[in-house]
Design a protein around this motif. Sequence first.
Motif, PDB file in Angstrom:
ATOM      1  N   ILE B  71       0.832  -1.210   0.000  1.00  0.00           N
ATOM      2  CA  ILE B  71       0.000   0.000   0.000  1.00  0.00           C
ATOM      3  C   ILE B  71       0.871   1.267   0.000  1.00  0.00           C
ATOM      4  CG2 ILE B  71      -0.285  -0.143   2.533  1.00  0.00           C
ATOM      5  CD1 ILE B  71      -2.874   1.285   0.047  1.00  0.00           C
ATOM      6  N   ILE B  97      -8.785  -4.955   0.708  1.00  0.00           N
ATOM      7  CA  ILE B  97      -7.957  -4.210   1.667  1.00  0.00           C
ATOM      8  C   ILE B  97      -7.439  -2.917   1.047  1.00  0.00           C
ATOM      9  CG2 ILE B  97      -5.761  -4.261   2.932  1.00  0.00           C
ATOM     10  CD1 ILE B  97      -6.238  -7.337   3.231  1.00  0.00           C
ATOM     11  N   LEU B 100     -10.131  -0.302   0.382  1.00  0.00           N
ATOM     12  CA  LEU B 100     -10.606   0.276   1.643  1.00  0.00           C
ATOM     13  C   LEU B 100      -9.599   1.303   2.170  1.00  0.00           C
ATOM     14  CD1 LEU B 100     -12.722   0.180   3.924  1.00  0.00           C
ATOM     15  CD2 LEU B 100     -11.487  -1.768   4.897  1.00  0.00           C
ATOM     16  N   GLN B 101      -8.320   0.969   2.079  1.00  0.00           N
ATOM     17  CA  GLN B 101      -7.291   1.896   2.556  1.00  0.00           C
ATOM     18  C   GLN B 101      -7.275   3.178   1.727  1.00  0.00           C
ATOM     19  OE1 GLN B 101      -3.953  -1.017   2.724  1.00  0.00           O
ATOM     20  NE2 GLN B 101      -3.799  -0.442   4.856  1.00  0.00           N
ATOM     21  N   VAL B 104     -10.593   5.264   2.831  1.00  0.00           N
ATOM     22  CA  VAL B 104     -10.573   6.015   4.097  1.00  0.00           C
ATOM     23  C   VAL B 104      -9.620   7.212   4.014  1.00  0.00           C
ATOM     24  CG1 VAL B 104     -11.183   4.029   5.546  1.00  0.00           C
ATOM     25  CG2 VAL B 104      -8.772   4.638   5.248  1.00  0.00           C
ATOM     26  N   ALA B 105      -8.637   7.135   3.137  1.00  0.00           N
ATOM     27  CA  ALA B 105      -7.702   8.251   2.977  1.00  0.00           C
ATOM     28  C   ALA B 105      -8.234   9.274   1.975  1.00  0.00           C
ATOM     29  CB  ALA B 105      -6.347   7.736   2.521  1.00  0.00           C
ATOM     30  N   THR B 107      -8.347   8.960  -1.158  1.00  0.00           N
ATOM     31  CA  THR B 107      -7.312   9.036  -2.197  1.00  0.00           C
ATOM     32  C   THR B 107      -7.849   8.560  -3.544  1.00  0.00           C
ATOM     33  OG1 THR B 107      -5.494   8.695  -0.658  1.00  0.00           O
ATOM     34  CG2 THR B 107      -5.078   8.080  -2.940  1.00  0.00           C
TER      35      THR B 107
END
Lengths: 308, 308
Positions: B71, B97, B100-101, B104-105, B107
């Motif tokens: 990531i 995963i 989702l990362q 939440v950012a 991005t």
Amino acid sequence: MYGLTILGNNSAIPAYDRHPTAQALYWNDEVFLIDCGEGTQMQLTQYKIRRGKINHIFISHLHGDHYFGLIGIITSFGLLGREQPLHIYAPAGLEQIIRLQLQVADTTLPFDLQIHTIETAGTLLSNKHVRVDCFPVKHRIPCFGFRFTEQKAPRTLLKEKAVAAGIPQYFYNRLKLGEDYINKNGEVILNETVTTAAPAPLSYAYCADTVYLPEICVHLQQVTLMYHEATFLQDLEERAAVRFHSTSKQAAMMAQHCQPQRLLIGHFSSKYEDLQEFEKEARAVFPKTDLAIEGVTYLLRRPTEAGS
Amino acid sequence: MYGLTILGNNSAIPAYDRHPTAQALYWNDEVFLIDCGEGTQMQLTQYKIRRGKINHIFISHLHGDHYFGLIGIITSFGLLGREQPLHIYAPAGLEQIIRLQLQVADTTLPFDLQIHTIETAGTLLSNKHVRVDCFPVKHRIPCFGFRFTEQKAPRTLLKEKAVAAGIPQYFYNRLKLGEDYINKNGEVILNETVTTAAPAPLSYAYCADTVYLPEICVHLQQVTLMYHEATFLQDLEERAAVRFHSTSKQAAMMAQHCQPQRLLIGHFSSKYEDLQEFEKEARAVFPKTDLAIEGVTYLLRRPTEAGS
């Protein structure tokens, strides 16, 4: 020991051997981790920070340079057979990510992992030694600052004076808590005649990532050490604002408002190899500023200890 | 250049300055990443691997020491303004995963991120220079090995002989592809009289994490360089089996079965500081074994180049 060890001082992209944000705060006999950029577990080893002392981790926000190293710490704790609970405090979203990562790896942790979601300003932790409060700062996504404050220390007993005043020993602890003593004859021995004031509580405040935001000063009164992000130099003030970051000068202006004993600046953009200009720019506004340098421990000192 | 640079050679917990698994495979003008343990993006910088050459990343399985650094690579690519697509090949679960990362950012990547889920043995990629196949190995969770094979090179034209045989120049490319030539008089000029065989294709096979599993040899014929995990020494054979890992001796026995030109072993447990015993144990069974050492590049050589 009360002090802050910098494990990473760079912003988003690691560069010049500078790591993304992570800090270890020594507090009495505990270590609090504040943000965990990628590589934090290696930095813990590098700087000999005892993992067994870490029970509480505080994550300001869910940009990767502040939390991508957290899952590695958690899984390594598991592999090392940790048994004591681990508390993590972070904005919404983190728990889902961590639980999913553990699930796909078919990992059952041998310890209790408690992830506490931060939604608003408030007290996250309060025990005999510390109170940890959080407050929202202003970034592109939800982001919180943290303040660690020593719980009020007991007053210092002047034992000779207490003996001379005929106060029995069983009452000494109540004297330390500030009570007056009334003797058999009904005479009041005023507390301040047999004790002196407790030392001022030590405190550490962490403000990142955020735009310049003077209104958070309400949370930053009488801070011993204040960390404020300084991603850019002042000539890039506009870029800082667009990206919800601060400049070195703005960090110093925050300190001018809040008057901590010392200011520490970090989260430097990877566009800067040399950091001296950050120090110069900040010190012109707030002389008691230091650069957050990886591996360095900045002690929290009471005014008398600091000699300043 | 064809070669493999080791970016991490340790198993689960980083130790003794050894990083978790990550490898960069130079292949003609591209770089393939194989597994991305935590800190891989720093290792790319450390070993001066050009990020712009990376278009395909292969993840064997979803234990953290094989993918926690992915990531960070993806988000740094985004921050650096990458525009070319990035392909990732991994078992099920990774895409959820990563998405989702990113979510939440808040991005949005400036490039096309394509995550291909590996479910069974098959060809993941095939172009002019390489074919990449995957095959299941046996670990605690779904896990795949990878084989990178050079596409068949054209035959070498013996130009003087082709001229002497009166073959026109326009037909030379077809000769390189192996065709015979029939002249105006109906005479057949056999291909092998005017060309020589193409050099043997180079190949690299990656087998980790896995128990000792001789049946995968069917995927490992005529391999130039074979990497096999060796988490423990042979005296811990039982522990290796319980944890779905291999010993150094077992890795060498795999090489004895499959007969690669060279064997490379890695993924050493953090219980071992000194690695010499791994080399000794493996070489006793398969002499052409090397330890995977961080920062070292192991060249893939054709037999004539290798001088062996």
